[in-house]
Design a protein around this motif. Structure first.
Motif, PDB file in Angstrom:
ATOM      1  N   CYS A  12      48.151 -66.118 -88.794  1.00  0.00           N
ATOM      2  CA  CYS A  12      48.868 -67.081 -87.965  1.00  0.00           C
ATOM      3  C   CYS A  12      48.848 -66.608 -86.511  1.00  0.00           C
ATOM      4  N   ILE A  13      49.257 -67.489 -85.626  1.00  0.00           N
ATOM      5  CA  ILE A  13      49.418 -67.133 -84.209  1.00  0.00           C
ATOM      6  C   ILE A  13      50.914 -67.107 -83.914  1.00  0.00           C
ATOM      7  N   ILE A  14      51.362 -66.044 -83.258  1.00  0.00           N
ATOM      8  CA  ILE A  14      52.770 -66.049 -82.842  1.00  0.00           C
ATOM      9  C   ILE A  14      52.860 -65.963 -81.322  1.00  0.00           C
ATOM     10  N   LEU A  15      53.930 -66.567 -80.814  1.00  0.00           N
ATOM     11  CA  LEU A  15      54.287 -66.367 -79.408  1.00  0.00           C
ATOM     12  C   LEU A  15      55.352 -65.289 -79.386  1.00  0.00           C
ATOM     13  N   GLN A  16      55.022 -64.164 -78.772  1.00  0.00           N
ATOM     14  CA  GLN A  16      55.983 -63.054 -78.758  1.00  0.00           C
ATOM     15  C   GLN A  16      56.310 -62.661 -77.327  1.00  0.00           C
ATOM     16  N   GLN A  17      57.380 -61.931 -77.183  1.00  0.00           N
ATOM     17  CA  GLN A  17      57.790 -61.457 -75.871  1.00  0.00           C
ATOM     18  C   GLN A  17      57.745 -59.934 -75.897  1.00  0.00           C
ATOM     19  N   THR A  18      57.029 -59.357 -74.915  1.00  0.00           N
ATOM     20  CA  THR A  18      56.903 -57.897 -74.892  1.00  0.00           C
ATOM     21  C   THR A  18      58.183 -57.271 -74.339  1.00  0.00           C
ATOM     22  N   PHE A  19      58.227 -55.943 -74.398  1.00  0.00           N
ATOM     23  CA  PHE A  19      59.419 -55.242 -73.893  1.00  0.00           C
ATOM     24  C   PHE A  19      59.613 -55.506 -72.401  1.00  0.00           C
ATOM     25  N   THR A  20      58.509 -55.787 -71.698  1.00  0.00           N
ATOM     26  CA  THR A  20      58.632 -56.056 -70.259  1.00  0.00           C
ATOM     27  C   THR A  20      58.983 -57.525 -69.988  1.00  0.00           C
ATOM     28  N   GLY A  21      59.185 -58.307 -71.040  1.00  0.00           N
ATOM     29  CA  GLY A  21      59.583 -59.698 -70.859  1.00  0.00           C
ATOM     30  C   GLY A  21      58.406 -60.652 -70.788  1.00  0.00           C
ATOM     31  N   LYS A  22      57.194 -60.122 -70.878  1.00  0.00           N
ATOM     32  CA  LYS A  22      56.016 -60.983 -70.782  1.00  0.00           C
ATOM     33  C   LYS A  22      55.802 -61.723 -72.108  1.00  0.00           C
ATOM     34  N   ARG A  23      55.529 -63.013 -72.001  1.00  0.00           N
ATOM     35  CA  ARG A  23      55.224 -63.785 -73.211  1.00  0.00           C
ATOM     36  C   ARG A  23      53.743 -63.755 -73.480  1.00  0.00           C
ATOM     37  N   GLU A  24      53.364 -63.641 -74.729  1.00  0.00           N
ATOM     38  CA  GLU A  24      51.934 -63.655 -75.049  1.00  0.00           C
ATOM     39  C   GLU A  24      51.720 -64.242 -76.436  1.00  0.00           C
ATOM     40  N   LEU A  25      50.521 -64.822 -76.603  1.00  0.00           N
ATOM     41  CA  LEU A  25      50.115 -65.340 -77.906  1.00  0.00           C
ATOM     42  C   LEU A  25      49.308 -64.260 -78.618  1.00  0.00           C
ATOM     43  N   LYS A  26      49.555 -64.075 -79.907  1.00  0.00           N
ATOM     44  CA  LYS A  26      48.900 -62.995 -80.633  1.00  0.00           C
ATOM     45  C   LYS A  26      48.580 -63.455 -82.044  1.00  0.00           C
ATOM     46  N   VAL A  27      47.369 -63.130 -82.513  1.00  0.00           N
ATOM     47  CA  VAL A  27      47.029 -63.434 -83.904  1.00  0.00           C
ATOM     48  C   VAL A  27      47.554 -62.304 -84.778  1.00  0.00           C
ATOM     49  N   THR A  28      48.231 -62.672 -85.845  1.00  0.00           N
ATOM     50  CA  THR A  28      48.806 -61.663 -86.730  1.00  0.00           C
ATOM     51  C   THR A  28      48.798 -62.206 -88.168  1.00  0.00           C
ATOM     52  N   THR A  29      49.427 -61.499 -89.056  1.00  0.00           N
ATOM     53  CA  THR A  29      49.552 -62.015 -90.424  1.00  0.00           C
ATOM     54  C   THR A  29      51.029 -62.143 -90.757  1.00  0.00           C
ATOM     55  N   THR A  30      51.280 -62.989 -91.724  1.00  0.00           N
ATOM     56  CA  THR A  30      52.653 -63.221 -92.165  1.00  0.00           C
ATOM     57  C   THR A  30      52.584 -63.468 -93.666  1.00  0.00           C
ATOM     58  N   PRO A  31      53.669 -63.195 -94.391  1.00  0.00           N
ATOM     59  CA  PRO A  31      53.597 -63.403 -95.845  1.00  0.00           C
ATOM     60  C   PRO A  31      53.256 -64.849 -96.189  1.00  0.00           C
ATOM     61  N   LYS A  32      52.457 -65.005 -97.212  1.00  0.00           N
ATOM     62  CA  LYS A  32      52.084 -66.341 -97.701  1.00  0.00           C
ATOM     63  C   LYS A  32      53.359 -67.110 -98.049  1.00  0.00           C
ATOM     64  N   PRO A  33      53.449 -68.394 -97.656  1.00  0.00           N
ATOM     65  CA  PRO A  33      54.672 -69.157 -97.966  1.00  0.00           C
ATOM     66  C   PRO A  33      54.910 -69.217 -99.473  1.00  0.00           C
ATOM     67  N   SER A  34      56.174 -69.268 -99.850  1.00  0.00           N
ATOM     68  CA  SER A  34      56.499 -69.433-101.272  1.00  0.00           C
ATOM     69  C   SER A  34      56.251 -70.885-101.670  1.00  0.00           C
ATOM     70  N   ALA A  35      56.583 -71.241-102.882  1.00  0.00           N
ATOM     71  CA  ALA A  35      56.356 -72.613-103.354  1.00  0.00           C
ATOM     72  C   ALA A  35      57.231 -73.580-102.562  1.00  0.00           C
ATOM     73  N   PRO A  36      56.724 -74.788-102.320  1.00  0.00           N
ATOM     74  CA  PRO A  36      57.513 -75.769-101.557  1.00  0.00           C
ATOM     75  C   PRO A  36      58.772 -76.184-102.313  1.00  0.00           C
ATOM     76  N   ALA A  37      59.875 -76.299-101.586  1.00  0.00           N
ATOM     77  CA  ALA A  37      61.155 -76.717-102.181  1.00  0.00           C
ATOM     78  C   ALA A  37      61.224 -78.242-102.222  1.00  0.00           C
TER      79      ALA A  37
END
Lengths: 404, 404
Positions: A12-37
């Motif tokens: 996935c892509i996340i928008l994160q904020q660094t310690f210096t306050g800078k916003r950046e887009l970063k490709v990362t991984t995240t747990p696979k979603p569980s079953a839809p409710a």
């Protein structure tokens, strides 16, 4: 056919904020979603659309944003992997498009069922991914708010952008219009066939438009805000409508100077207020339209309203009256390059990002603003444009414009 | 059949300013108009409509007014006495209605041909005299700007006024609406049959309206301005429209204190400004509609636009779907009493003045908001209301409310 990993993580892509306050887009991984409710749908994402709001969000310039880190993205297409209870309008394996308030830029997503729509079989995933925001916006501007009628005069901006191209196509449904637009001059050749008068946005176009429409313009669609608000109001005919549907001019060229941007925005915010009595005296109107705000409301009525328009747009697609234009396709890893295309205003039509660039499955066509079955399309498009089908091809335009 | 004097003078009302600066309306005489020039029509006036703008004009509160002394009045009916060259759509002896920017309140007037319209044979002079401003305004608000659709919710003010009654009749053309209005409580009984929810204007109706329409209102029509602008915007649904078409709340109860009025107006003018960005964020819109401003433009396009709507309104009249409501009739000499009815908000429907009260020619019917062939009309009207014809009668309601 889907890109699901066998591991328990997804990209996935996340928008994160660094310690210096800078916003950046970063490709990362995240747990696979569980079953839809209950009432939810799990989707394997094939393609995501990029919008100018993603650029504004990247720099923290949207209202009511989630706190970083979060997954951005307002639209994507894909295949339904699973459905929760009480989901009847889509099923596993269906090809769908999704409109969502953030969270679209991931390999798999879980969304509420209401804004998941089965796409016509002729529609490619890339076409579907870039359809919702641009065509919903354009349709609502022209036919729900603008109430445009044959013989009227319209002015709009960013004619080469995603909404601009959608507007240009939809305007062909209304006879006898006078169509005036602004765009970057390098796009004029591609746009000229379907827009009667083109001006560069950075010049003061008021005098020229007044020559074309001495009585004024019936409808002004403004995605820029700032100076264009005042200009648009000045150009309106009696009972004319100015609709602000974006604020892209607030993003100045020194886009990375967050302080500068915020300052500029704040000044404009405080100064550009309109007197109700002035509107009354002049018989003019100002509208605001903000698709994101509608998405955030989440009421049944809002969702029904949007769903109704998506279906109207699908009918126009099946009738060959509209066709989403994909300017270029990037991988998730190239997301900054993708946003850079919009910032530099180099795109004609929409920019796509894909979790895994699907080079064997789809072809990116040369940009054009008309539908392919339109008599005029040859003047704005290349020799391969009569090819209405999205064929298997390696011809993916991996644009390397890099500004991020 | 006409009221032309044999002398060389005619009767008229002028707005004049005394040496002490006080504005007043006065009946006087003026030389009979000469023959109509090219494109002009000479009319023997039978009846004139009174509008709230006449009240505002009386106190100098309209923009771009002529310098006193001048003849006020925006609408009248009468018989064509003579036509200039290049006038083909009306002829001598025709029964007509006139929309004009000032000058209507005279025994004879010369006007440009464009806004002179032959009236349907079933229409009385009094009905005609009160039709143009109210029904043009109401029609444009609902169908040209408001674009009202079945199932929507509307809020408007001054339901018993001239425009309010016209709105109430026209709203019956649209199925399944939720109609909310404000009015003086003493008018509720007469209005209740055709308006679903009635509130007193002076209470804060926001909470009540929110209970009726939790998602908000689609269309707010505001003839008050001031506080109602903010209230109206607060009550709008997404893509909802607030239309300001009058500023009557600027006329306070101490109406004769010109200094006080001007001060109040100026404060509101400076403070009640709307941020374009707020409209954008909320997906709302503000419109202004000002019929007088349209009349002052005088362009061919404006006149064609207004003429087109007059003809649409005439068709609705002939179909029995609308019927102008005359509240009361006064002589020119009683003009201050006539204006007083509007200032005191005692009228239901419109107030008429006539150069020579034509007691033998027409009858004033009891006020009602519905058309006489409407199934519901019995609930808001008296026993004689089925009498659809304007008969010869002495039954003229010479209202003596005096506040001027």
């Amino acid at each position: 056919m889907t890109n699901i990993n066998s591991t328990s993580d997804i990209k996935c892509i996340i928008l994160q904020q660094t310690f210096t306050g800078k916003r950046e887009l970063k490709v990362t991984t995240t747990p696979k979603p569980s079953a839809p409710a209950d009432g939810e749908v799990l989707i394997a994402v094939k393609a995501c659309g990029i919008n100018f709001n993603d650029v504004l969000g990247r720099y923290g310039l949207l209202e009511d944003m989630p706190r970083p880190p979060f997954i951005p993205g307002f639209e994507c297409s894909g295949e339904v992997l699973d459905i929760g209870t009480n989901v009847t309008h889509v099923d596993r394996g269906d090809r769908v498009v999704v409109l969502t308030r953030y969270s679209a830029w991931a390999e798999q997503i879980i969304v509420k069922k209401d804004l998941v729509f089965k796409i016509p079989k002729e529609m490619s995933f890339r076409e579907a991914a870039v359809l919702p925001v641009a065509y919903l916006t354009a349709y609502i501007l022209l036919f729900e708010i603008g109430n445009i009628k044959p013989g009227q005069t319209i002015l709009f901006h960013s004619a080469g952008g995603g909404v601009g191209v959608a507007l240009t196509q939809l305007l062909k449904l209304v006879p006898n219009l006078t169509i005036i637009a602004t765009a970057s001059s390098h796009k004029f050749d591609a746009l000229r066939a379907h827009i009667h008068y083109l001006f560069e946005h950075d010049i003061d176009y008021i005098g020229d438009v007044k020559k074309i429409a001495p009585e004024g313009v019936d409808l002004v669609l403004d995605c820029m805000a700032g100076d264009d608000c005042e200009r648009g109001l000045a150009l309106l005919k009696f009972n004319g409508k100015y609709i602000m549907y974006g604020t892209s001019s607030l993003l100045s060229w020194d886009v990375k100077n967050l302080f500068g941007i915020t300052k500029g925005m704040s000044n404009w915010w405080q100064n550009d207020k309109i007197s109700c009595l002035r509107l009354f005296q002049d018989s003019k109107s100002i509208h605001g339209f903000n698709l994101l705000q509608l998405l955030s409301r989440g009421s049944n009525e809002t969702r029904r309203y949007l769903a109704d328009i998506v279906h109207k747009v699908f009918i126009l697609y099946k009738e060959g009256k509209i066709k989403p234009v994909v300017d270029s396709v990037f991988t998730f890893e190239e997301v900054n390059n993708a946003l850079g295309k919009l910032i530099d205003r180099k795109n004609i039509g929409k920019v796509v990002i894909e979790p895994f660039l699907n080079v064997k499955s789809e072809k990116v066509k040369k940009p054009k603003t008309s539908t392919s079955n339109d008599a005029h399309s040859s003047s704005t498009s290349g020799p391969d444009d009569d090819d209405n089908e999205e064929k298997e091809s390696d011809d993916v335009q991996q644009n390397t414009t890099s500004k991020s």
